[in-house]
Design a protein around this motif. Structure first.
Motif, PDB file in Angstrom:
ATOM      1  N   SER A  56       0.826  -1.201   0.000  1.00  0.00           N
ATOM      2  CA  SER A  56       0.000   0.000   0.000  1.00  0.00           C
ATOM      3  C   SER A  56       0.863   1.255   0.000  1.00  0.00           C
ATOM      4  O   SER A  56       1.900   1.315   0.666  1.00  0.00           O
ATOM      5  CB  SER A  56      -0.919   0.021   1.225  1.00  0.00           C
ATOM      6  OG  SER A  56      -1.621   1.240   1.295  1.00  0.00           O
ATOM      7  N   ARG A  57       0.431   2.254  -0.760  1.00  0.00           N
ATOM      8  CA  ARG A  57       1.158   3.522  -0.796  1.00  0.00           C
ATOM      9  C   ARG A  57       0.683   4.469   0.305  1.00  0.00           C
ATOM     10  O   ARG A  57       1.292   5.516   0.524  1.00  0.00           O
ATOM     11  CB  ARG A  57       0.994   4.188  -2.172  1.00  0.00           C
ATOM     12  CG  ARG A  57       1.701   3.423  -3.291  1.00  0.00           C
ATOM     13  CD  ARG A  57       1.593   4.160  -4.616  1.00  0.00           C
ATOM     14  NE  ARG A  57       2.308   3.445  -5.658  1.00  0.00           N
ATOM     15  CZ  ARG A  57       3.609   3.602  -5.920  1.00  0.00           C
ATOM     16  NH1 ARG A  57       4.323   4.443  -5.192  1.00  0.00           N
ATOM     17  NH2 ARG A  57       4.189   2.934  -6.899  1.00  0.00           N
ATOM     18  N   ARG A  58      -0.406   4.119   0.955  1.00  0.00           N
ATOM     19  CA  ARG A  58      -0.895   4.942   2.054  1.00  0.00           C
ATOM     20  C   ARG A  58       0.043   4.816   3.251  1.00  0.00           C
ATOM     21  O   ARG A  58       0.615   3.763   3.505  1.00  0.00           O
ATOM     22  CB  ARG A  58      -2.304   4.508   2.459  1.00  0.00           C
ATOM     23  CG  ARG A  58      -3.387   4.859   1.449  1.00  0.00           C
ATOM     24  CD  ARG A  58      -4.728   4.363   1.950  1.00  0.00           C
ATOM     25  NE  ARG A  58      -5.070   4.927   3.263  1.00  0.00           N
ATOM     26  CZ  ARG A  58      -6.038   4.448   4.038  1.00  0.00           C
ATOM     27  NH1 ARG A  58      -6.738   3.383   3.640  1.00  0.00           N
ATOM     28  NH2 ARG A  58      -6.298   5.014   5.202  1.00  0.00           N
ATOM     29  N   LEU A  59       0.193   5.902   3.971  1.00  0.00           N
ATOM     30  CA  LEU A  59       1.072   5.919   5.132  1.00  0.00           C
ATOM     31  C   LEU A  59       0.310   6.121   6.442  1.00  0.00           C
ATOM     32  O   LEU A  59       0.890   5.971   7.514  1.00  0.00           O
ATOM     33  CB  LEU A  59       2.132   7.024   4.982  1.00  0.00           C
ATOM     34  CG  LEU A  59       3.049   6.908   3.770  1.00  0.00           C
ATOM     35  CD1 LEU A  59       3.994   8.100   3.706  1.00  0.00           C
ATOM     36  CD2 LEU A  59       3.838   5.603   3.816  1.00  0.00           C
ATOM     37  N   PHE A  96      -3.379   5.181   8.524  1.00  0.00           N
ATOM     38  CA  PHE A  96      -4.580   4.340   8.573  1.00  0.00           C
ATOM     39  C   PHE A  96      -5.289   4.591   9.892  1.00  0.00           C
ATOM     40  O   PHE A  96      -4.654   4.627  10.943  1.00  0.00           O
ATOM     41  CB  PHE A  96      -4.208   2.859   8.453  1.00  0.00           C
ATOM     42  CG  PHE A  96      -3.453   2.519   7.200  1.00  0.00           C
ATOM     43  CD1 PHE A  96      -4.116   2.050   6.082  1.00  0.00           C
ATOM     44  CD2 PHE A  96      -2.076   2.687   7.146  1.00  0.00           C
ATOM     45  CE1 PHE A  96      -3.421   1.742   4.924  1.00  0.00           C
ATOM     46  CE2 PHE A  96      -1.359   2.387   5.995  1.00  0.00           C
ATOM     47  CZ  PHE A  96      -2.040   1.910   4.876  1.00  0.00           C
ATOM     48  N   THR A 147      -4.875   5.576  15.312  1.00  0.00           N
ATOM     49  CA  THR A 147      -4.308   5.965  14.019  1.00  0.00           C
ATOM     50  C   THR A 147      -2.924   5.348  13.888  1.00  0.00           C
ATOM     51  O   THR A 147      -2.098   5.469  14.800  1.00  0.00           O
ATOM     52  CB  THR A 147      -4.199   7.497  13.883  1.00  0.00           C
ATOM     53  OG1 THR A 147      -5.503   8.076  13.959  1.00  0.00           O
ATOM     54  CG2 THR A 147      -3.557   7.882  12.561  1.00  0.00           C
TER      55      THR A 147
END
Length: 217
Positions: free
Chosen positions: A39-42, A44, A52
């Motif tokens: 995943s490129r998201r950092l 969540f 978080t």
């Protein structure tokens, strides 16, 4: 210190510690499902647990925690030994065990230098403390990757690096000369968060400790 909607923020280290850290957080219910390493998201969020999760470089985790950008973090002890950050370290998580070691060619050839040992490493502070304690004069060569190549090309006499299985050292004809320390994943906490959000931080420590026991760690 920044928090969103009262969430407890936890920084995880990218790389080899990420999967076992995510497994632990899922096991204790802080995450509903495992996050993919692809995943490129950092960032969540889990609204159900008001948590978080941030995924950042291992070397940045102590800084994020110390300055209160996050409440807590999971990082290797090697990073903490290298950096002089002011954080609370309540829990050895046990996973990600590696040896921080001095390694050198099995057969050491004369390099013509008699005054200082040339050491390649990405851990200059640990290296300097170790050899200073031994009374050995050194010249530190700071590298960021492929450290095991340094003795091969004559850049250094030896290296200080993390060793897991030892296969990489063997592939480059290096052997461990001494072990400086054993590194495992640690939970670290911002000192202000410990005071301002004591109950939630204490609950985090308790639930992670329970998760480790149940997971056999």
């Amino acid at each position: 210190m920044t928090q969103k909607a009262g969430n407890l923020t936890i920084a995880l280290s990218k790389g080899k510690l990420l999967d076992p850290a995510l497994d632990l957080l899922v096991r204790v219910g802080l995450l509903s499902k495992k996050i993919s390493q692809e995943s490129r998201r950092l960032v969540f969020e889990n609204p159900a647990t008001r948590t978080t999760i941030m995924i950042i470089r291992p070397s940045d985790v102590p800084t994020y925690v110390e300055y209160g950008a996050v409440d807590a973090g999971i990082v290797g002890a090697d990073v903490l030994m290298e950096q002089a950050t002011d954080v609370y370290e309540p829990l050895d998580l046990g996973f990600g065990a590696c040896r921080l070691a001095v390694a050198a060619p099995a057969v050491i050839k004369s390099n013509g230098r008699v005054t200082k040992l040339r050491v390649a490493t990405k851990y200059p502070n640990i290296t300097e403390r170790h050899f200073t304690h031994k009374g050995v004069p050194i010249e530190i060569i700071k590298l960021y990757g492929s450290i095991e190549l340094a003795p091969m090309v004559g850049l250094a006499d030896c290296i200080v690096d993390l060793v897991s299985s030892g296969k990489t050292l063997k592939a480059h004809n290096l052997v461990i000369k001494e072990v400086i320390a054993v590194s495992t994943a640690r939970l670290i906490v911002n000192r202000a968060s410990l005071k301002l959000h004591y109950q939630r931080v204490n609950d985090l420590i308790k639930v992670l400790r329970k998760g480790l026991r149940e997971g056999g760690l």
